[in-house]
Scaffold this motif. Structure first.
Motif, mmCIF file in Angstrom:
data_model
loop_
_atom_site.group_PDB
_atom_site.id
_atom_site.type_symbol
_atom_site.label_atom_id
_atom_site.label_comp_id
_atom_site.label_asym_id
_atom_site.label_seq_id
_atom_site.Cartn_x
_atom_site.Cartn_y
_atom_site.Cartn_z
ATOM 1 N N VAL A 1 100.011 -48.266 -38.178
ATOM 2 C CA VAL A 1 99.364 -47.164 -38.906
ATOM 3 C C VAL A 1 97.953 -46.963 -38.358
ATOM 4 C CG1 VAL A 1 98.670 -46.281 -41.157
ATOM 5 C CG2 VAL A 1 100.676 -47.773 -40.963
ATOM 6 N N PRO A 2 97.653 -45.798 -37.787
ATOM 7 C CA PRO A 2 96.305 -45.559 -37.255
ATOM 8 C C PRO A 2 95.273 -45.457 -38.366
ATOM 9 C CG PRO A 2 97.621 -43.548 -37.163
ATOM 10 C CD PRO A 2 98.548 -44.645 -37.592
ATOM 11 N N VAL B 1 92.715 -34.060 -43.897
ATOM 12 C CA VAL B 1 93.640 -34.266 -42.783
ATOM 13 C C VAL B 1 94.971 -34.761 -43.333
ATOM 14 C CG1 VAL B 1 91.769 -34.783 -41.176
ATOM 15 C CG2 VAL B 1 92.884 -36.661 -42.413
ATOM 16 N N GLU B 2 95.981 -34.800 -42.461
ATOM 17 C CA GLU B 2 97.269 -35.352 -42.856
ATOM 18 C C GLU B 2 97.157 -36.866 -43.008
ATOM 19 O OE1 GLU B 2 100.337 -34.044 -43.541
ATOM 20 O OE2 GLU B 2 99.365 -32.078 -43.529
ATOM 21 N N ALA B 3 97.829 -37.407 -43.996
ATOM 22 C CA ALA B 3 97.814 -38.856 -44.182
ATOM 23 C C ALA B 3 98.506 -39.520 -42.999
ATOM 24 C CB ALA B 3 98.516 -39.235 -45.481
ATOM 25 N N PRO B 4 97.896 -40.548 -42.418
ATOM 26 C CA PRO B 4 98.530 -41.212 -41.273
ATOM 27 C C PRO B 4 99.721 -42.044 -41.719
ATOM 28 C CG PRO B 4 96.552 -42.402 -41.928
ATOM 29 C CD PRO B 4 96.609 -41.166 -42.785
ATOM 30 N N HIS B 5 100.757 -42.023 -40.910
ATOM 31 C CA HIS B 5 101.943 -42.812 -41.204
ATOM 32 C C HIS B 5 102.203 -43.756 -40.044
ATOM 33 C CE1 HIS B 5 102.741 -40.380 -44.696
ATOM 34 N NE2 HIS B 5 102.779 -39.278 -43.975
ATOM 35 N N GLY B 6 103.042 -44.724 -40.309
ATOM 36 C CA GLY B 6 103.365 -45.683 -39.274
ATOM 37 C C GLY B 6 104.076 -45.023 -38.101
ATOM 38 N N ARG B 7 103.749 -45.470 -36.911
ATOM 39 C CA ARG B 7 104.387 -44.961 -35.698
ATOM 40 C C ARG B 7 104.778 -46.128 -34.807
ATOM 41 N NH1 ARG B 7 103.480 -39.454 -35.056
ATOM 42 N NH2 ARG B 7 101.893 -38.545 -36.406
ATOM 43 N N LEU B 8 105.774 -45.893 -33.993
ATOM 44 C CA LEU B 8 106.141 -46.909 -33.023
ATOM 45 C C LEU B 8 105.165 -46.853 -31.854
ATOM 46 C CD1 LEU B 8 110.046 -46.641 -32.840
ATOM 47 C CD2 LEU B 8 108.626 -48.012 -34.348
ATOM 48 N N PRO B 9 104.646 -48.007 -31.424
ATOM 49 C CA PRO B 9 103.689 -47.995 -30.313
ATOM 50 C C PRO B 9 104.337 -47.620 -28.991
ATOM 51 C CG PRO B 9 104.259 -50.258 -30.930
ATOM 52 C CD PRO B 9 104.876 -49.360 -31.959
ATOM 53 N N ASP C 1 111.770 -52.466 -45.362
ATOM 54 C CA ASP C 1 112.512 -51.389 -45.990
ATOM 55 C C ASP C 1 111.931 -50.090 -45.474
ATOM 56 O OD1 ASP C 1 114.401 -50.131 -47.476
ATOM 57 O OD2 ASP C 1 113.719 -50.843 -49.420
ATOM 58 N N LEU C 2 112.705 -49.053 -45.559
ATOM 59 C CA LEU C 2 112.303 -47.777 -44.996
ATOM 60 C C LEU C 2 112.008 -46.811 -46.130
ATOM 61 C CD1 LEU C 2 112.047 -46.802 -42.066
ATOM 62 C CD2 LEU C 2 114.311 -45.800 -42.284
ATOM 63 N N GLU C 3 110.770 -46.331 -46.197
ATOM 64 C CA GLU C 3 110.364 -45.396 -47.235
ATOM 65 C C GLU C 3 110.340 -43.976 -46.667
ATOM 66 O OE1 GLU C 3 110.060 -46.113 -50.297
ATOM 67 O OE2 GLU C 3 110.271 -48.268 -50.035
ATOM 68 N N PRO C 4 110.358 -42.956 -47.541
ATOM 69 C CA PRO C 4 110.328 -41.581 -47.052
ATOM 70 C C PRO C 4 109.160 -41.303 -46.108
ATOM 71 C CG PRO C 4 110.835 -41.609 -49.381
ATOM 72 C CD PRO C 4 110.507 -43.025 -49.005
ATOM 73 N N ALA C 5 107.998 -41.891 -46.383
ATOM 74 C CA ALA C 5 106.833 -41.638 -45.551
ATOM 75 C C ALA C 5 106.995 -42.184 -44.146
ATOM 76 C CB ALA C 5 105.582 -42.242 -46.192
ATOM 77 N N ASP C 6 107.957 -43.102 -43.938
ATOM 78 C CA ASP C 6 108.146 -43.700 -42.624
ATOM 79 C C ASP C 6 108.970 -42.821 -41.700
ATOM 80 O OD1 ASP C 6 106.804 -46.052 -43.422
ATOM 81 O OD2 ASP C 6 108.638 -46.823 -44.329
ATOM 82 N N THR C 7 109.561 -41.764 -42.223
ATOM 83 C CA THR C 7 110.488 -40.984 -41.409
ATOM 84 C C THR C 7 109.814 -40.332 -40.216
ATOM 85 O OG1 THR C 7 110.133 -39.023 -42.804
ATOM 86 C CG2 THR C 7 111.942 -40.488 -43.393
ATOM 87 N N ILE C 8 108.492 -40.152 -40.278
ATOM 88 C CA ILE C 8 107.791 -39.534 -39.160
ATOM 89 C C ILE C 8 107.905 -40.387 -37.897
ATOM 90 C CG2 ILE C 8 105.530 -40.607 -39.611
ATOM 91 C CD1 ILE C 8 104.267 -37.864 -38.969
ATOM 92 N N ALA C 9 108.148 -41.679 -38.078
ATOM 93 C CA ALA C 9 108.249 -42.583 -36.927
ATOM 94 C C ALA C 9 109.625 -42.534 -36.286
ATOM 95 C CB ALA C 9 107.946 -44.016 -37.367
#
Length: 823
Positions: free
Chosen positions: A288-289, A407-415, A424-432
């Motif tokens: 997460v940045p 700004v948009e809330a930062p979400h987890g991303r794959l490096p 577990d996978l939450e809705p907010a993680d789908t951006i990754a």
């Protein structure tokens, strides 16, 4: 009932406080807002306007009177000016209140709901700070953390010792329920972890209670002082006796069991197959940045506090909508964590330090520092389960900080590209989850119908769930090989295993490319029989993707998604517009709409459903709309109008008896008669074993059947489909479930009506031949699964399908059936 008008410099703040007031006073509470100035485009400039206040007074008018609450000084001046524009008779029934804006509104809403007169409502609003002052120990007689008896509130002192017998201790959900219970009484309530020697802390603060670090077997003491101390302790005792309302599956420490069909594999972890496919690559974790926070304030302390309050109100609304969507998707138990997220946003252990830091550092920096400090305390707790909640706090903190910064809330991303390993996978993680970089998903928790599994299948990403915490402990760059069909994840496999997996993956990709190339062609069996492959969609916006995937129509339109993410029920016109848009896009293909499928297990807040001891067996599906005919009639009127011009079918969910279906059919007939049109076809979901057993009777009056294998499986096997510990048991391939599907299809054939399957089982190409052999004539699946299912139909003939079904029905276990399908 007394009406309320909320005047704020900020449109968002006014709407947020109004939402809180409605939650306390109910949907029928007459409340109106005058927040900000007249909108310019989508923005409401900060300020107050007497004309807007007059309009709000008209909207919330009640002959019992109207109470006006205001946030800042100039709002008072605007409200006073607004009164001058009212008729004298009405002016005498309006009261301007000096009560605190948020607390006063909530207190007033409760008093108004109880039918109390204007003077009493105004008095309650003025006392809105009493609970907070007691919590903070404000005033000249304030108590310190421990508090001497002389400094405590008047009234009796009542003590309650409790031994915590929850497997995960007093973690986020039960702690949130304790805080909610404590907050309902006029009493100062403190909690001490007697075993660990921590506390006392306020029972009104989720963060304070959680930082006691109460684990299983530890003893706490709850002490209440004040006028309602005895009532408060009685309520807490009842909560503890109910084991803090935790779900039964959360009250037993059980390790996930691997599927029977996947024996132990050396050098591998065996989990639950979730999404078919092969993936080989390095382990990746979400990163997460950090948000860049400017030094200093952008405005005056007062302006900065307003900015913070506005941001918190906006995030509260976002989380409320996330909670509603989660309830509909996975049920109230799994969505309960959102309640803890909401409590973060009203917890003085977080809000107090943040507001105190505003004069020196500004809202953004003060909020960031307060979140960091509190999350660090969570990180230092002994219990690993409680330490995980630090991530929840940081996630909520990032959302508020993003609102402050615009700004948009930062979400987890794959490096980098690889296989995502996650708890577990939450809705907010789908951006990754870009399939180009996320090669596969390995999930520690969850079952085959969990959010992670459903999402992975929708995106076409290979996935295995229920792997246990070991998967999240793997270092990045460790190579793993994931097989989403068998549930096996190889850890640092040898080159020979990698070569085998890569070869199988290449074959799989070739099959997928071939299937997509032919997706628009009909699904015709080898002996010439056509099978309709329909799409499951959540709204009209999903129809385009379904058509692009090659669907023959929509077999399941989940109408409940029209009811989510809003404060009021969609109007009849709104519903008609959505159904018509889907029907027009389908251009003559059939559209099957499931009527509202909601209930206490997946409630919609504005419907104000009563809590139930066992909501899965309560008022849900057709039972709810039967009990609330205004909901059903509006939906049916909209559908009947669209059905006059398009091939629309209506499907009732959670029907158990012939009487229920007859009631639904009669209502459709009455609505159609009043519209002067022929009634559309009406079918029934087969989700309850009783419905499958009664299928011969239902088939005489229904136009079609559609088997919902997800619910049918959990009701047949008494296994919650969202419970990771029961992931293997909650298996739609269990012979008992297959026999019910066969009985349903046989009854349909005898009465000349088709049987479809719209559950997750329909999307499994390995099960296609089996379902056709059981007598199913139509399959409805998520759009990404359509090409593969169509291809699976093309390689089957009816004789082979019948023979396979006969063998499956003779099996004793789901494992035997799966082995039969993969042989």
């Amino acid at each position: 009932m007394v009406g309320l008008v909320l005047v704020s410099h900020s449109h968002e703040v006014a709407e947020g406080v109004a939402a809180l007031a409605r939650q306390m006073g109910g949907a029928d509470l007459p409340v109106a807002t005058a927040g900000g100035l007249e909108a310019t485009g989508e923005e409401h400039p900060v300020g107050t306007d007497a004309a807007r206040i007059v309009a709000a007074l008209e909207q919330a008018w009640s002959e019992d009177g109207v109470l006006v609450l205001m946030d800042l000084g100039s709002a008072v001046l605007s409200a006073e000016m607004a009164l001058e524009f009212l008729d004298p008779d009405r002016r005498g029934k309006v009261r301007l209140s000096g009560a605190p804006f948020v607390e006063g509104a909530v207190s007033a809403a409760v008093a108004a709901k109880l039918g109390r007169p204007l003077d009493d409502v105004a008095e309650e609003a003025l006392g809105g700070l009493a609970g907070k002052e007691a919590h903070l120990g404000a005033g000249p007689a304030a108590a310190d953390e421990s508090g001497s008896l002389a400094e405590q509130p008047a009234g009796p002192e009542v003590r309650l010792p409790i031994v915590i017998d929850l497997p995960h201790g007093l973690h986020a959900r039960p702690a949130a329920r304790l805080v909610q219970t404590a907050g309902a009484f006029d009493a100062d309530i403190r909690v001490t972890n007697v075993t660990a020697g921590r506390g006392p802390v306020s029972a009104r603060s989720l963060n304070a209670v959680a930082t006691l670090g109460v684990t299983v077997g530890q003893r706490i003491e709850v002490v209440a002082r004040g006028p309602q101390a005895t009532l408060a302790i009685d309520a807490v005792r009842a909560l503890a006796d109910r084991r803090f309302d935790e779900a039964p599956e959360d009250l037993a420490i059980t390790e996930p069991t691997p599927p029977e069909s996947a024996p132990a594999v050396e050098g591998a972890i065996v989990g639950i197959p979730a999404s078919p496919g092969i993936a080989v690559g390095p382990v990746r974790h979400l990163h997460v940045p950090e948000l860049a926070v400017p030094d200093g304030a952008a405005g005056t302390p007062e302006e900065e506090r307003t900015r913070l309050d506005t941001a918190i109100a906006a995030v509260r609304a976002d989380i409320t909508h996330q909670r509603e969507a989660a309830i509909m998707r996975v049920g109230a138990g799994e969505a309960a964590i959102f309640e803890a997220h909401l409590l973060f946003l009203q917890d003085e252990a977080l809000l107090g330090p943040a507001r105190d830091g505003i004069p020196d550092r500004g809202a953004a920096a003060a909020w960031r520092d307060a979140v960091t400090e509190l999350a660090t305390i969570w990180d230092e707790l002994d219990d690993p389960y409680l330490r995980e909640r630090a991530g929840d706090l940081r996630s909520v903190g990032r959302q508020v900080l993003a609102k402050l910064l615009g700004v948009e809330a930062p979400h987890g991303r794959l490096p980098a590209p690889g296989i995502l390993a996650i708890g577990d996978l939450e809705p907010a993680d789908t951006i990754a989850l870009d399939p180009a970089s996320c090669l596969g998903i390995a999930v520690a928790h969850g079952g085959p119908t969990s959010h992670a599994a459903v999402l992975a299948r929708a995106l076409g990403i290979p996935a295995v769930v229920g792997l246990g915490d070991r998967i999240t402990e793997l270092d990045e760059e460790v190579t793993i090989g994931l097989d989403g069909r068998t549930g096996v994840v190889h850890i640092d496999p040898p080159s020979s295993t990698i070569a085998d997996l890569e070869a199988e993956r290449a074959e799989q990709l070739d099959r997928e490319r071939s299937a997509r190339a032919r997706a628009s062609e009909p699904a015709v069996m080898k002996d010439g029989r056509h099978v309709s492959i329909m799409a499951n969609v959540g709204g009209s916006s999903d129809v385009a993707a379904a058509l692009a995937a090659g669907c023959d129509g929509v077999g399941l339109f989940r109408s409940e998604f029209l009811f989510l993410g809003r404060d009021t029920m969609p109007s009849e016109a709104e519903q008609e517009e959505a159904y018509r848009a889907a029907a027009v896009a389908l251009n003559g293909r059939p559209l099957t709409v499931r009527t509202l499928d909601a209930g206490a297990d997946k409630p919609i807040p504005y419907l104000e459903l009563r809590p139930e001891a066992n909501p899965f067996l309560g008022v849900r599906g057709f039972r709810l709309t039967s009990a609330r005919p205004e909901i059903l009639l509006a939906q049916l009127r909209a559908l009947v109008r669209v059905a006059a011009d398009h091939p629309v079918r209506i499907m009732f969910p959670m029907v158990a008896t012939l009487e229920e279906l007859r009631e639904g059919l009669a209502t459709v007939g009455e609505v159609a008669a009043k519209s002067g049109t022929a009634p559309p076809e009406v079918g029934v979901m087969i989700e309850i074993p009783a419905a499958a057993l009664a299928a011969p009777h239902l088939a005489r009056v229904a136009a079609f059947f559609s088997v919902g294998t997800n619910d049918l499986t959990q009701y047949t096997l008494a296994a919650d489909r969202g419970n990771e510990h029961l992931g293997d048991l909650a298996n739609a391939l269990h012979p008992s479930v297959l026999r019910l599907i066969a009985m349903t299809a046989e009854a349909g054939v005898a009465s000349g009506i088709p049987t479809a399957v719209c559950g997750e089982l329909a999307a499994d190409p390995a099960a296609t031949s089996l379902l056709l052999g059981l007598g199913v004539e139509e399959l409805s699946v998520s759009p990404p699964a359509i090409p593969a299912v169509k291809d699976a139909v093309r390689v089957v003939d009816m004789d082979g399908a019948n023979a396979l079904a006969a063998k499956a029905l003779a099996c004793a276990t789901a494992a035997e059936v799966r082995e039969l399908l993969t042989a």
